[in-house]
Design an enzyme around this catalytic site. Sequence first.
Site, PDB file in Angstrom:
ATOM      1  N   SER A   1       0.835  -1.196   0.000  1.00  0.00           N
ATOM      2  CA  SER A   1       0.000   0.000   0.000  1.00  0.00           C
ATOM      3  C   SER A   1       0.873   1.251   0.000  1.00  0.00           C
ATOM      4  O   SER A   1       1.631   1.481   0.952  1.00  0.00           O
ATOM      5  CB  SER A   1      -0.891   0.003   1.239  1.00  0.00           C
ATOM      6  OG  SER A   1      -1.448   1.291   1.403  1.00  0.00           O
TER       7      SER A   1
ATOM      8  N   ASP B   1      -6.842  -6.316   4.190  1.00  0.00           N
ATOM      9  CA  ASP B   1      -6.173  -5.013   4.196  1.00  0.00           C
ATOM     10  C   ASP B   1      -6.223  -4.429   5.604  1.00  0.00           C
ATOM     11  O   ASP B   1      -7.299  -4.167   6.134  1.00  0.00           O
ATOM     12  CB  ASP B   1      -6.917  -4.101   3.204  1.00  0.00           C
ATOM     13  CG  ASP B   1      -6.308  -2.715   3.082  1.00  0.00           C
ATOM     14  OD1 ASP B   1      -5.221  -2.480   3.627  1.00  0.00           O
ATOM     15  OD2 ASP B   1      -6.945  -1.865   2.419  1.00  0.00           O
TER      16      ASP B   1
ATOM     17  N   SER C   1       2.703  -0.663   6.183  1.00  0.00           N
ATOM     18  CA  SER C   1       3.875  -0.490   7.051  1.00  0.00           C
ATOM     19  C   SER C   1       4.805  -1.702   7.050  1.00  0.00           C
ATOM     20  O   SER C   1       6.020  -1.536   7.129  1.00  0.00           O
ATOM     21  CB  SER C   1       3.452  -0.115   8.471  1.00  0.00           C
ATOM     22  OG  SER C   1       2.174  -0.569   8.767  1.00  0.00           O
TER      23      SER C   1
ATOM     24  N   HIS D   1      -1.192  -1.288  -4.236  1.00  0.00           N
ATOM     25  CA  HIS D   1      -2.458  -0.914  -3.608  1.00  0.00           C
ATOM     26  C   HIS D   1      -2.488   0.602  -3.413  1.00  0.00           C
ATOM     27  O   HIS D   1      -1.588   1.181  -2.803  1.00  0.00           O
ATOM     28  CB  HIS D   1      -2.576  -1.631  -2.258  1.00  0.00           C
ATOM     29  CG  HIS D   1      -3.889  -1.473  -1.580  1.00  0.00           C
ATOM     30  ND1 HIS D   1      -5.002  -2.212  -1.913  1.00  0.00           N
ATOM     31  CD2 HIS D   1      -4.284  -0.651  -0.578  1.00  0.00           C
ATOM     32  CE1 HIS D   1      -6.019  -1.870  -1.140  1.00  0.00           C
ATOM     33  NE2 HIS D   1      -5.617  -0.912  -0.317  1.00  0.00           N
TER      34      HIS D   1
ATOM     35  N   HIS E   1      -8.243   1.153  -4.180  1.00  0.00           N
ATOM     36  CA  HIS E   1      -9.204   0.960  -3.083  1.00  0.00           C
ATOM     37  C   HIS E   1      -9.896   2.286  -2.805  1.00  0.00           C
ATOM     38  O   HIS E   1      -9.315   3.193  -2.218  1.00  0.00           O
ATOM     39  CB  HIS E   1      -8.420   0.454  -1.858  1.00  0.00           C
ATOM     40  CG  HIS E   1      -9.251   0.248  -0.632  1.00  0.00           C
ATOM     41  ND1 HIS E   1      -8.696   0.039   0.615  1.00  0.00           N
ATOM     42  CD2 HIS E   1     -10.607   0.204  -0.444  1.00  0.00           C
ATOM     43  CE1 HIS E   1      -9.659  -0.117   1.505  1.00  0.00           C
ATOM     44  NE2 HIS E   1     -10.824  -0.016   0.895  1.00  0.00           N
TER      45      HIS E   1
ATOM     46  N   MET F   1     -11.849  -5.774   5.080  1.00  0.00           N
ATOM     47  CA  MET F   1     -11.003  -4.863   5.865  1.00  0.00           C
ATOM     48  C   MET F   1     -10.708  -5.504   7.211  1.00  0.00           C
ATOM     49  O   MET F   1     -11.615  -5.941   7.923  1.00  0.00           O
ATOM     50  CB  MET F   1     -11.704  -3.521   6.086  1.00  0.00           C
ATOM     51  CG  MET F   1     -11.787  -2.617   4.867  1.00  0.00           C
ATOM     52  SD  MET F   1     -10.212  -2.233   4.081  1.00  0.00           S
ATOM     53  CE  MET F   1      -9.319  -1.398   5.387  1.00  0.00           C
TER      54      MET F   1
ATOM     55  N   GLY G   1      -3.077   3.944   7.899  1.00  0.00           N
ATOM     56  CA  GLY G   1      -2.154   2.815   7.915  1.00  0.00           C
ATOM     57  C   GLY G   1      -1.657   2.592   9.342  1.00  0.00           C
ATOM     58  O   GLY G   1      -1.927   3.394  10.245  1.00  0.00           O
ATOM     59  N   GLY G   2      -0.942   1.493   9.537  1.00  0.00           N
ATOM     60  CA  GLY G   2      -0.273   1.253  10.813  1.00  0.00           C
ATOM     61  C   GLY G   2      -1.161   0.867  11.980  1.00  0.00           C
ATOM     62  O   GLY G   2      -0.747   0.996  13.132  1.00  0.00           O
TER      63      GLY G   2
ATOM     64  N   ASP H   1      -4.698   3.700  -1.991  1.00  0.00           N
ATOM     65  CA  ASP H   1      -5.816   4.057  -1.115  1.00  0.00           C
ATOM     66  C   ASP H   1      -6.322   5.453  -1.429  1.00  0.00           C
ATOM     67  O   ASP H   1      -5.613   6.438  -1.233  1.00  0.00           O
ATOM     68  CB  ASP H   1      -5.365   3.997   0.350  1.00  0.00           C
ATOM     69  CG  ASP H   1      -5.198   2.570   0.838  1.00  0.00           C
ATOM     70  OD1 ASP H   1      -6.144   1.769   0.659  1.00  0.00           O
ATOM     71  OD2 ASP H   1      -4.129   2.252   1.378  1.00  0.00           O
TER      72      ASP H   1
ATOM     73  N   MET I   1      -9.008   8.233  -0.411  1.00  0.00           N
ATOM     74  CA  MET I   1      -9.913   8.605   0.690  1.00  0.00           C
ATOM     75  C   MET I   1     -10.427  10.023   0.472  1.00  0.00           C
ATOM     76  O   MET I   1      -9.663  10.894   0.052  1.00  0.00           O
ATOM     77  CB  MET I   1      -9.159   8.546   2.027  1.00  0.00           C
ATOM     78  CG  MET I   1      -8.510   7.201   2.300  1.00  0.00           C
ATOM     79  SD  MET I   1      -7.817   7.149   3.951  1.00  0.00           S
ATOM     80  CE  MET I   1      -6.857   5.630   3.871  1.00  0.00           C
TER      81      MET I   1
ATOM     82  N   MET J   1     -12.158   4.528  -0.875  1.00  0.00           N
ATOM     83  CA  MET J   1     -12.872   4.746   0.385  1.00  0.00           C
ATOM     84  C   MET J   1     -13.549   6.107   0.246  1.00  0.00           C
ATOM     85  O   MET J   1     -13.139   7.103   0.829  1.00  0.00           O
ATOM     86  CB  MET J   1     -11.877   4.708   1.554  1.00  0.00           C
ATOM     87  CG  MET J   1     -11.431   3.297   1.890  1.00  0.00           C
ATOM     88  SD  MET J   1      -9.891   3.235   2.803  1.00  0.00           S
ATOM     89  CE  MET J   1      -8.729   3.352   1.456  1.00  0.00           C
TER      90      MET J   1
HETATM   91  C1  DX5 Z   1      -6.400   1.659   5.511  1.00  0.00           C
HETATM   92  C2  DX5 Z   1      -5.906   1.334   4.135  1.00  0.00           C
HETATM   93  C3  DX5 Z   1      -4.812   0.342   4.091  1.00  0.00           C
HETATM   94  C4  DX5 Z   1      -3.529   0.747   4.776  1.00  0.00           C
HETATM   95  C5  DX5 Z   1      -2.862  -0.497   5.298  1.00  0.00           C
HETATM   96  O1  DX5 Z   1      -7.597   2.350   5.427  1.00  0.00           O
HETATM   97  O2  DX5 Z   1      -6.967   0.802   3.363  1.00  0.00           O
HETATM   98  O3  DX5 Z   1      -4.539  -0.042   2.757  1.00  0.00           O
HETATM   99  O4  DX5 Z   1      -2.651   1.424   3.941  1.00  0.00           O
HETATM  100  O5  DX5 Z   1      -1.748  -0.162   6.054  1.00  0.00           O
HETATM  101  P1  DX5 Z   1      -1.061  -1.175   7.072  1.00  0.00           P
HETATM  102  O6  DX5 Z   1      -0.606  -2.360   6.275  1.00  0.00           O
HETATM  103  O7  DX5 Z   1       0.076  -0.384   7.631  1.00  0.00           O
HETATM  104  O8  DX5 Z   1      -2.082  -1.536   8.102  1.00  0.00           O
HETATM  105 ZN    ZN Z   2      -6.530  -0.114   1.388  1.00  0.00          ZN
END
Ligand code: DX5
Ligand code: ZN
Length: 224
Positions: A9, A176, A199, A34, A67, A138, A145-146, A36, A38, A69
């Site tokens: 990601s 994810d 991460s 990937h 992805h 999800m 992330g993280g 993201d 948002m 969102m």
């Molecule tokens: C969260 C995102 C994920 C995120 C995952 O809303 O959809 O794709 O980047 O990050 P990690 O792997 O650090 O949880």
């Molecule tokens: Zn994602």
Amino acid sequence: MKPIKISPSILSSDFSRLGEEAGRMEACKADMLHIDVMDGSFVPNITLGQPVIKAIRKCTSMPFDVHLMIKEPLRFIESFADAGADIITFHVESDSPVGETIDYIRSLGCAASVSVKPKTDIEEVFPFLDRLAMVLIMTVEPGFGGQLFIEDTLLKISSLRAECIRRGLNPDIQVDGGINDKTIAQAAKAGANVFVAGSAVFNAQQPSQAINNLRRLAEEAFKW
Ligand code: DX5
Ligand code: ZN
């Protein structure tokens, strides 16, 4: 047997060098990238949109796993397809009609995928399964992330895999959020075969080793 795929990601990458980061992931043998998206409304965070995707499209030939969102995915599907998305995932909890949005994604030549948040019943995607290339479960609340992997989601993965087998369908099952050396085996054992890792890949000393390792652990645990 479904192939195992690792999808780093870019949310965890260095945003000042997105093109190089995309190229680096290809060199590290990631299967796809990937991305993201948002909108600050469907989730409490804003990331990037079509112009950025279009710009990094020139830097790699890896499939783009986009992805969304966002609140109203149907309004923007065409522009994400034009920007270079290969797989388009949107949320079943969004405001767009699910079946119509899937059909529109497919009509533009992209692979259609639907996602469920951790508290949404997996049964909500069952009526659409025969039109989906992938389902994204999800494993954290979307937005950042993280975060830590939510173990309750494992049950949804196994019920989805069981439903697919019962109906003779074979979509990819993607997870994810919070995927790392420990959680990837749990998710693969439950039936997931596509793994987003932010991460765990970008914070690793050697991302190529991290990707190899994640893939190996998933392959060992996936028995479906
Ligand atoms: C969260 C995102 C994920 C995120 C995952 O809303 O959809 O794709 O980047 O990050 P990690 O792997 O650090 O949880
Ligand atoms: Zn994602």
